[in-house]
Write a protein that holds these residues in place. Structure first.
Motif, PDB file in Angstrom:
ATOM      1  N   ALA A   2      31.494  69.125  29.710  1.00  0.00           N
ATOM      2  CA  ALA A   2      32.182  68.598  28.263  1.00  0.00           C
ATOM      3  C   ALA A   2      32.558  66.700  29.047  1.00  0.00           C
ATOM      4  N   ILE A   3      32.440  65.865  28.315  1.00  0.00           N
ATOM      5  CA  ILE A   3      33.026  64.484  28.782  1.00  0.00           C
ATOM      6  C   ILE A   3      34.028  64.547  27.686  1.00  0.00           C
ATOM      7  N   LYS A   4      35.531  64.333  28.515  1.00  0.00           N
ATOM      8  CA  LYS A   4      36.747  64.302  27.984  1.00  0.00           C
ATOM      9  C   LYS A   4      36.719  62.755  28.047  1.00  0.00           C
ATOM     10  N   PHE A   5      37.228  62.287  26.346  1.00  0.00           N
ATOM     11  CA  PHE A   5      37.534  61.200  26.158  1.00  0.00           C
ATOM     12  C   PHE A   5      38.604  60.981  24.363  1.00  0.00           C
ATOM     13  N   LEU A  15      34.393  54.577  29.444  1.00  0.00           N
ATOM     14  CA  LEU A  15      33.133  55.336  28.874  1.00  0.00           C
ATOM     15  C   LEU A  15      31.825  54.713  29.382  1.00  0.00           C
ATOM     16  N   GLU A  16      32.383  53.195  28.646  1.00  0.00           N
ATOM     17  CA  GLU A  16      30.716  52.353  28.688  1.00  0.00           C
ATOM     18  C   GLU A  16      30.886  52.193  30.177  1.00  0.00           C
ATOM     19  N   PHE A 156      22.514  63.396  35.826  1.00  0.00           N
ATOM     20  CA  PHE A 156      22.196  62.599  35.410  1.00  0.00           C
ATOM     21  C   PHE A 156      21.555  62.232  34.060  1.00  0.00           C
ATOM     22  N   GLU A 157      19.744  62.499  34.275  1.00  0.00           N
ATOM     23  CA  GLU A 157      19.380  61.858  32.968  1.00  0.00           C
ATOM     24  C   GLU A 157      19.840  62.851  32.117  1.00  0.00           C
ATOM     25  N   TYR A 164      27.282  60.794  28.085  1.00  0.00           N
ATOM     26  CA  TYR A 164      28.184  59.452  27.703  1.00  0.00           C
ATOM     27  C   TYR A 164      27.958  58.562  26.593  1.00  0.00           C
ATOM     28  N   LYS A 165      26.764  58.235  26.481  1.00  0.00           N
ATOM     29  CA  LYS A 165      26.373  58.057  25.247  1.00  0.00           C
ATOM     30  C   LYS A 165      26.874  58.227  23.679  1.00  0.00           C
ATOM     31  N   ASP A 166      26.547  59.728  24.408  1.00  0.00           N
ATOM     32  CA  ASP A 166      26.705  60.435  22.300  1.00  0.00           C
ATOM     33  C   ASP A 166      28.217  60.301  22.555  1.00  0.00           C
TER      34      ASP A 166
END
Length: 205
Positions: A2-5, A15-16, A156-157, A164-166
């Motif tokens: 899970a990416i935290k943001f 994120l970018e 990564f893929e 990250y894109k989401d």
């Protein structure tokens, strides 16, 4: 994973930045994986070739079985193995540089005439066996590195870059919605203010 943001501009920039790092690294990791795949295949062929060579050498000496019964195997032993290392596709692997044998003393007059040849034959067998062993070790190291690199490519893929894109899309959408809401609120407030001003003017008149 899970990416935290957070839903703000600072989080969006982070994120970018993380996305850019992964997108830039991916081609390098992919080329490393490709190089490791080729090297693993080449080393597998090398191991197979040395194992076959050892089998053939052993078979070719089978006709001397009767003579070997007279031979004293303690006459020859491996004294030292010299190693070096080299990098293959970024992986440090052992390289067999030299094998030193220790030859015991024996009487040239009392021992069979073929003893010297027997010692040389055992040297050849030992060398091939040790080379096969080292190629096997090299193969294990390369295979391990190849698996780890493949896992990183997949991470990564298939996970991180889409993740990250989401996350970026969600933050941008939230910020756009917030901006639209803010503009709408300002418009309503302006409209109400104008209505109040108009009413005050009418009352004064």
């Amino acid at each position: 994973m899970a990416i935290k943001f957070q839903y703000n501009k600072t989080s969006l920039q982070q994120l970018e930045k993380q996305l850019k790092v992964r997108e830039r690294s991916l081609p390098t990791i992919k080329s490393k994986e490709s190089a490791l795949r080729i090297e693993v295949k080449r080393t597998k062929d090398e191991v197979r070739s040395l194992e076959l060579q050892l089998e053939e050498e052993i078979r070719s000496y089978e006709n001397m079985v009767a003579l070997w019964n007279e031979f004293n195997p303690s006459l020859i032993k491996v004294k030292d193995v010299t190693l070096s290392t080299r990098k293959i596709a970024g992986v440090l692997v052992p390289v067999l540089s030299d094998i030193e044998f220790e030859i015991g003393t024996y009487s040239l007059f009392n021992s069979p005439s073929w003893y010297a040849d027997g010692i040389e034959l055992l040297k050849v067998l030992a060398r091939t066996g040790i080379e096969a062993e080292f190629s096997g070790m090299k193969l294990e190291l390369l295979e391990h590195a190849r698996k780890k690199t493949t896992q990183k490519v997949n991470l990564f893929e298939k996970v991180q870059i889409p993740g990250y894109k989401d996350a970026i899309r969600k933050v941008k959408r939230f910020m756009e919605d917030e901006e639209s809401l803010s503009k709408s609120s300002q418009k309503i407030m302006r409209s109400n203010q104008e209505k109040r001003n108009l009413k005050e003017e009418e009352e004064v008149a």
